[in-house]
Write an enzyme that holds these catalytic residues in place. Structure first.
Site, PDB file in Angstrom:
ATOM      1  N   ASN A  28     121.664  73.970  30.072  1.00 12.35           N
ATOM      2  CA  ASN A  28     120.830  74.900  29.302  1.00 12.35           C
ATOM      3  C   ASN A  28     120.045  75.787  30.253  1.00 12.35           C
ATOM      4  O   ASN A  28     120.225  75.720  31.467  1.00 12.35           O
ATOM      5  CB  ASN A  28     119.906  74.121  28.356  1.00 12.35           C
ATOM      6  CG  ASN A  28     119.020  73.163  29.133  1.00 12.35           C
ATOM      7  OD1 ASN A  28     118.262  73.563  29.998  1.00 12.35           O
ATOM      8  ND2 ASN A  28     119.156  71.870  28.845  1.00 12.35           N
ATOM      9  N   ASP A  61     118.033  58.710  24.842  1.00 11.88           N
ATOM     10  CA  ASP A  61     116.789  59.473  24.721  1.00 11.88           C
ATOM     11  C   ASP A  61     115.819  58.910  25.760  1.00 11.88           C
ATOM     12  O   ASP A  61     115.308  57.788  25.621  1.00 11.88           O
ATOM     13  CB  ASP A  61     116.223  59.339  23.303  1.00 11.88           C
ATOM     14  CG  ASP A  61     115.088  60.324  23.084  1.00 11.88           C
ATOM     15  OD1 ASP A  61     114.223  60.443  23.987  1.00 11.88           O
ATOM     16  OD2 ASP A  61     115.063  60.986  22.038  1.00 11.88           O
ATOM     17  N   PHE A 116     107.581  67.352  25.425  1.00  9.99           N
ATOM     18  CA  PHE A 116     107.572  68.782  25.158  1.00  9.99           C
ATOM     19  C   PHE A 116     108.590  69.008  24.053  1.00  9.99           C
ATOM     20  O   PHE A 116     109.665  68.393  24.077  1.00  9.99           O
ATOM     21  CB  PHE A 116     107.983  69.577  26.402  1.00  9.99           C
ATOM     22  CG  PHE A 116     106.822  69.954  27.278  1.00  9.99           C
ATOM     23  CD1 PHE A 116     106.086  68.983  27.915  1.00  9.99           C
ATOM     24  CD2 PHE A 116     106.472  71.291  27.461  1.00  9.99           C
ATOM     25  CE1 PHE A 116     105.009  69.327  28.720  1.00  9.99           C
ATOM     26  CE2 PHE A 116     105.403  71.644  28.257  1.00  9.99           C
ATOM     27  CZ  PHE A 116     104.675  70.656  28.891  1.00  9.99           C
TER      28      PHE A 116
HETATM   29  O1  PMT Z   1     111.994  74.829  32.596  1.00  9.24           O
HETATM   30  P1  PMT Z   1     111.386  76.124  32.089  1.00  9.24           P
HETATM   31  O2  PMT Z   1     112.337  77.292  32.240  1.00  9.24           O
HETATM   32  O3  PMT Z   1     110.042  76.379  32.692  1.00  9.24           O
HETATM   33  O4  PMT Z   1     111.184  75.985  30.513  1.00  9.24           O
HETATM   34  C1  PMT Z   1     110.253  75.070  30.019  1.00  9.24           C
HETATM   35  C2  PMT Z   1     110.799  74.320  28.800  1.00  9.24           C
HETATM   36  C3  PMT Z   1     111.013  75.277  27.646  1.00  9.24           C
HETATM   37  C4  PMT Z   1     112.110  73.609  29.149  1.00  9.24           C
HETATM   38  C5  PMT Z   1     109.719  73.233  28.458  1.00  9.24           C
HETATM   39  O5  PMT Z   1     108.517  73.880  28.131  1.00  9.24           O
HETATM   40  C6  PMT Z   1     110.163  72.356  27.290  1.00  9.24           C
HETATM   41  O6  PMT Z   1     109.962  72.665  26.138  1.00  9.24           O
HETATM   42  N1  PMT Z   1     110.789  71.174  27.607  1.00  9.24           N
HETATM   43  C7  PMT Z   1     111.385  70.279  26.630  1.00  9.24           C
HETATM   44  C8  PMT Z   1     112.748  70.780  26.240  1.00  9.24           C
HETATM   45  C9  PMT Z   1     113.449  69.860  25.278  1.00  9.24           C
HETATM   46  O7  PMT Z   1     114.436  69.272  25.633  1.00  9.24           O
HETATM   47  O8  PMT Z   1     112.874  69.703  24.129  1.00  9.24           O
HETATM   48  P2  PMT Z   1     113.431  68.759  22.934  1.00  9.24           P
HETATM   49  O9  PMT Z   1     112.641  69.201  21.767  1.00  9.24           O
HETATM   50  O10 PMT Z   1     114.920  68.853  22.857  1.00  9.24           O
HETATM   51  O11 PMT Z   1     113.049  67.294  23.383  1.00  9.24           O
HETATM   52  C10 PMT Z   1     111.798  66.686  23.022  1.00  9.24           C
HETATM   53  C11 PMT Z   1     111.356  65.758  24.133  1.00  9.24           C
HETATM   54  O12 PMT Z   1     112.303  64.707  24.312  1.00  9.24           O
HETATM   55  C12 PMT Z   1     111.223  66.437  25.497  1.00  9.24           C
HETATM   56  O13 PMT Z   1     110.087  65.879  26.126  1.00  9.24           O
HETATM   57  C13 PMT Z   1     112.518  66.037  26.231  1.00  9.24           C
HETATM   58  O14 PMT Z   1     112.316  65.987  27.652  1.00  9.24           O
HETATM   59  C14 PMT Z   1     112.749  64.640  25.650  1.00  9.24           C
HETATM   60  N2  PMT Z   1     114.158  64.235  25.622  1.00  9.24           N
HETATM   61  C15 PMT Z   1     115.064  64.925  24.859  1.00  9.24           C
HETATM   62  C16 PMT Z   1     116.360  64.475  24.778  1.00  9.24           C
HETATM   63  C17 PMT Z   1     116.749  63.308  25.510  1.00  9.24           C
HETATM   64  N3  PMT Z   1     117.990  62.857  25.449  1.00  9.24           N
HETATM   65  N4  PMT Z   1     115.839  62.665  26.256  1.00  9.24           N
HETATM   66  C18 PMT Z   1     114.561  63.098  26.328  1.00  9.24           C
HETATM   67  O15 PMT Z   1     113.732  62.498  27.022  1.00  9.24           O
END
Ligand code: PMT
Length: 399
Positions: A210, A307, A325
């Site tokens: 991504n 996750d 996030f």
């Molecule tokens: O890296 P940059 O270009 O500075 O951009 C910043 C950002 C947009 C990436 C950052 O601000 C952000 O939003 N990061 C989280 C992105 C994300 O994967 O969001 P999500 O809504 O899909 O996931 C929610 C949370 O679960 C996140 O904390 C993610 O790290 C975590 N996750 C998700 C999937 C997974 N399999 N394992 C996880 O730990």
């Protein structure tokens, strides 16, 4: 060591005989690694020429609020957002009074109002003016609004008086700014942060990933170092420079990020998941390059990845705070709240990645830090300023 490496400073110079010291201050900030842009008030230009500060800062000096050319290059709002800190030095009695009133009829006043960055004020004036109740009340008002007042010092003054009101020496101003930015509020704590994207290989030359640049996660790591924390950054492939003092674990796939997270989170006080984790990976990875020729259509079969953050939050050695996030394009806060609950998090930062001025790969971000019973809106600012605000809020909760 350049203790202000790559930090963006606006130096605001106002009308005082001490304005010439802004030249030495600009040099000191640059020696510490900072990027400096200078705003001068009309009165400041009577004491020192913009050309001097242009030569020292390497950028044209900003003087006018309504200069169409300057606005086209970097408008006052853009300038205010660019800043990681605004340092008004020397600050005259008049400029302090104007800050108290929230005046925005000159560029410096407008930037001070528009910036989400921390504001520092280094006063310089005649001792009688400094001692006057009006000035002291104004200074107290600024302090109550979270503005840091640096100095003044005491001694003989340009007007012949002796007393308090002298501008601090430029090196002392820089040291005071560094001390303010390096808070130590997380000293003795360990913070683990995930940053950047993960990559899931399809074959030796292709992968699913991504647009995450890692900037947000790296800014958080820097804020943690400044707060005195032992900081571990588990980073997907990015081109960001890690802040000095951070332990970096480079990973590529989600499984590698998962393994590194589980291993380090056990000793962490705070775990922050800023990484954009790839949720699905190919069921099988070809050990040879998949050839294009003769292929009319191709199906890719995917299986879910673990996750990471939910596993950290449910682990036996759960860190005191687990912070996610949420990158969303619609119903940003609603979806973020659902993730807060479903992943058993303490906080989640909801950011709208459909807005290209923030989120993925941007220098800026904005959003809401959602807790179980609190919402804190963090306005658009540099990722560094935003990271500092998030870390400040988390430090308060740990206290
Ligand atoms: O890296 P940059 O270009 O500075 O951009 C910043 C950002 C947009 C990436 C950052 O601000 C952000 O939003 N990061 C989280 C992105 C994300 O994967 O969001 P999500 O809504 O899909 O996931 C929610 C949370 O679960 C996140 O904390 C993610 O790290 C975590 N996750 C998700 C999937 C997974 N399999 N394992 C996880 O730990």
């Amino acid at each position: 060591m350049a203790r202000l490496f790559n930090r963006n400073f606006i130096v605001g110079v106002t009308g005082s005989i001490a304005a010439y010291k802004a030249a030495e201050l600009t040099r000191s900030l640059i020696r510490e690694g900072a990027n400096v842009r200078v705003i001068m008030t009309e009165a400041a230009c009577e004491f020192i020429t913009p050309l001097t500060l242009q030569a020292l800062s390497g950028h044209e000096v900003h003087t006018d609020l309504l200069d169409t050319e300057a606005e086209a290059a970097m408008g006052h709002i853009e300038l205010a957002r660019w800043a990681d800190a605004l340092l008004i030095t020397p600050a005259s009695a008049d400029s302090i009074a104007r800050l108290v009133q929230g005046r925005a009829d000159d560029l410096l006043g407008a930037c001070a109002l528009a910036t989400p960055a921390p504001v520092f004020v280094a006063p310089a004036m005649n001792q009688e003016m400094w001692a006057k109740q009006a000035t002291q009340d104004n200074v107290q008002t600024l302090v109550s609004r979270g503005i840091a007042i640096l100095g003044p010092s005491s001694g003989s003054q340009a007007c012949g008086d002796v007393g308090a009101g002298r501008l601090l020496e430029p090196d002392d101003i820089v040291s005071a700014v560094i001390a303010h930015l390096c808070t130590g509020t997380l000293s003795g704590r360990h913070v683990v942060i995930t940053a950047g994207p993960t990559r899931e290989p399809i074959c030796p030359v292709r992968y699913i990933s991504n647009r995450s640049s890692g900037k947000m996660g790296y800014a958080l790591a820097e804020a943690c170092i400044n707060a005195g924390a032992k900081t571990t950054l588990i980073s997907g492939p990015v081109s960001c420079e890690p802040p000095s003092g951070v332990t970096v674990i480079n990973v590529e796939t989600t499984q590698e990020m998962f393994d590194a997270s589980m291993a380090t989170a056990a000793t962490a006080d705070i775990f922050i998941g800023a990484a954009a984790v790839v949720d699905f990976k190919p069921t099988t990875v070809s050990d040879r390059k998949i050839k294009r020729s003769g292929v009319e259509a191709m199906d890719l079969s995917l299986v879910p990845n673990p996750d990471i953050i939910a596993s950290v939050a449910e682990s036996k050695a759960r860190p005191e705070l687990v912070v996610g996030f949420a990158a969303e394009t619609h119903h940003v806060q609603d979806y973020a709240r659902k993730k807060l609950a479903s992943k058993s998090l303490d906080f989640i930062f909801a950011n709208d990645v459909s807005d290209h001025s923030i989120g993925f790969n941007s220098e800026h971000n904005a959003g809401v830090l959602i807790g179980r019973d609190s919402d804190i809106v963090l306005p658009m600012s540099s990722k560094r300023v935003l990271a500092e605000s998030i870390i400040e809020e988390l430090s308060k909760v740990l206290d």
